[in-house]
Design an enzyme around this catalytic site. Structure first.
Site, short mmCIF file in Angstrom:
data_model
loop_
_atom_site.label_atom_id
_atom_site.label_comp_id
_atom_site.label_asym_id
_atom_site.label_seq_id
_atom_site.Cartn_x
_atom_site.Cartn_y
_atom_site.Cartn_z
N ASP A 1 -5.83 -4.70 0.68
CA ASP A 1 -5.78 -4.37 2.12
C ASP A 1 -7.19 -4.45 2.73
OD1 ASP A 1 -4.81 -3.82 4.62
OD2 ASP A 1 -4.21 -1.76 4.20
N HIS B 1 0.80 -1.25 0.00
CA HIS B 1 0.00 0.00 0.00
C HIS B 1 0.82 1.29 0.00
CE1 HIS B 1 0.70 -0.51 4.30
NE2 HIS B 1 -0.29 -1.36 4.47
N ASN C 1 -4.82 2.94 7.59
CA ASN C 1 -3.37 3.11 7.77
C ASN C 1 -2.63 2.37 6.66
OD1 ASN C 1 -0.76 3.22 8.65
ND2 ASN C 1 -1.05 1.89 10.44
N HIS D 1 -13.50 -4.64 10.16
CA HIS D 1 -13.54 -4.35 11.59
C HIS D 1 -14.99 -4.38 12.06
CE1 HIS D 1 -9.35 -3.47 12.31
NE2 HIS D 1 -9.31 -2.63 11.29
O1 DOR Z 1 -5.65 0.19 7.94
C1 DOR Z 1 -5.05 -0.84 8.14
N1 DOR Z 1 -5.66 -1.92 8.65
N2 DOR Z 1 -3.76 -0.91 7.81
C2 DOR Z 1 -3.00 -1.99 8.11
O2 DOR Z 1 -1.84 -1.98 7.79
C3 DOR Z 1 -3.56 -3.11 8.86
C4 DOR Z 1 -5.01 -3.20 8.67
C5 DOR Z 1 -5.68 -4.09 9.66
O3 DOR Z 1 -5.19 -5.18 9.94
O4 DOR Z 1 -6.74 -3.70 10.16
ZN ZN Z 2 -0.49 -2.37 6.08
#
Ligand code: DOR
Ligand code: ZN
Length: 420
Positions: A298, A225, A271, A302
């Site tokens: 990515d 990313h 991120n 969540h």
């Molecule tokens: O936004 C993100 N979520 N960036 C990452 O590098 C990890 C990922 C996650 O595992 O939730």
């Molecule tokens: Zn990452």
């Protein structure tokens, strides 16, 4: 025996093709009892391959499971996904890697390739048993979610990658420059929002270090990313020197920008962060000119509770598998920057080559595995986060009018998704 004749589609180069599937392979003539699939107006492409998927199992099954995540993959046109190592427990042993692959076989929606962590527990202090995991079939190692900061360990990891013909995938972000409170892009929005920023320099300085370690060791480096114009410049420089480096951009960093953060909706916290217009233009240009090799999703599910927090405390990450091709069509194809052969290259052929995902990303010719996706290039619809196979709902495209291209996905001769 199962057999299909897929009739009237066009290939990525625009040529008409009829495809004949017998069991799990493409063959050169129709089987006698083949089921006819009319594909007029559709493109037929090799199944997509994602080098960067978070499936959350084991440990965070309320966010996603191997079954639900790979169902998203099938709905997004993917036949293979690489499952990131930041599960609980972390994938840092051959046994755990084998377990993930086994969960993938049970779910039976797409081939699941486990990613091994570079360091034990993702802590960044001690190398995982990379050679043993490589011997167990792991092709990609990553501490993704965290950057491996220790330069000497990174050097050793790349030396092991060279010895084992595997790849080190780095989440490039200097944790000392991007402190624990960072939660939005520093350059475009942090000041206005009154939040702590992730500075652009935290990304490209790590990439500059790592490409030189890759040059020194001969170990293959994959940059997860990438999000800034300066990072694209560093990768371009490294490639001109012949460094064995590949770079990835996500569907969300191509399409979405940091102005979406004005309402502080935590769905848009990710991120590395959504960046400003100048960075987005550099990412699109870098993907079009080949500096950036691939699109990786990515996909980061969540649960609602993890996103229902004040912005700095909310978990970063957004869903990606189901709308990945939509984003690439919108930003790269409909803008005239890439054609369909380019799309196949960045979403199937090259990701499969980097991860050595045998049988995926292959040309659709007799003798090859029947891994393919049927695509309607013109269909659009409003994205509805409730219409998702994911166990989570953190979909940043919710409510947007976008391409809705996936008609059907076939993995090993079996439909893993068909539009109903
Ligand atoms: O936004 C993100 N979520 N960036 C990452 O590098 C990890 C990922 C996650 O595992 O939730
Ligand atoms: Zn990452």
């Amino acid at each position: 025996m199962t057999a299909y004749t897929i009739r009237g589609a066009r290939a990525a180069d625009g040529e008409p093709v009829d495809l004949f599937v017998c069991n799990d392979v493409l063959v050169d003539e129709p089987a006698p009892n083949a089921e006819l699939v009319e594909a007029d107006g559709l493109l037929v492409l090799p199944g997509l391959v994602d080098l960067h998927t978070h499936l959350r199992e084991p440990g965070l099954e309320d966010s996603e499971t191997v079954a639900s995540g790979t169902a998203c993959a099938a709905r997004g046109g993917y036949t293979a996904v690489f499952a990131m190592a930041n599960t609980d427990p972390v994938t840092d042993s051959p046994e755990r890697a084998r377990h993930i692959a086994e969960l993938g076989r049970q779910a039976n929606n797409a081939e699941v390739f486990p990613v091994g962590s570079i360091t034990v527990g993702l802590v960044g202090e001690q190398l995982s048993p990379i050679a043993e995991m490589a011997a167990a079939g792991v092709r990609l190692f990553s501490d993704d979610g965290r950057c491996l900061m220790d330069s000497a360990l990174m050097r050793q990891a790349l030396e092991l990658a060279a010895e084992t013909d595997t790849v080190i995938a780095q989440h490039s972000q200097d944790h000392l420059l991007a402190g624990p409170d960072a939660c939005v892009d520093e350059r475009s929005v942090a000041g206005r929002l009154g939040l702590t920023g992730w500075p652009w320099v935290a990304e490209s300085t790590i990439i500059a270090r790592d490409v030189q370690l890759s040059e020194l060791t001969g170990g293959r480096l994959h940059i997860c990313h990438i999000t800034t114009a300066e990072s694209v410049d560093v990768v371009r420089w490294a490639k001109a020197r012949g460094v064995p480096v590949s770079a990835e951009v996500t569907p969300h960093h191509l399409l979405l920008d940091s102005s979406l953060l004005s309402g502080l909706d935590t769905t848009f916290k990710v991120n590395p962060p959504l960046r400003g217009a100048g960075d987005i233009e550099a990412l699109r240009a870098g993907l079009a000119d080949g500096t950036i090799d691939i699109v990786g999703t990515d996909h980061a599910p969540h649960a609602a509770a993890a996103k229902r927090a004040a912005f700095p405390a909310a978990k970063p990450g957004m869903l990606g598998l189901e709308q990945a091709l939509a984003s690439v069509i919108e930003t790269m194809v409909n803008t005239g920057r890439m054609n369909w052969s380019d799309v196949v290259r960045v979403m199937s052929t090259v990701p499969a080559q980097i991860g050595r995902a045998g049988g995926h990303g292959r040309p659709l010719r007799p003798g090859q595995p029947a891994n393919l996706v049927l695509v309607d290039p013109d269909r659009r619809s409003m994205v509805d986060r409730e219409r998702s196979a994911s166990a989570s709902r953190n979909n940043p495209y919710h409510g947007m009018d976008l391409p809705d291209p996936i008609e059907a996905t076939m993995w090993a001769g079996r439909w893993t998704y068909r539009r109903t």
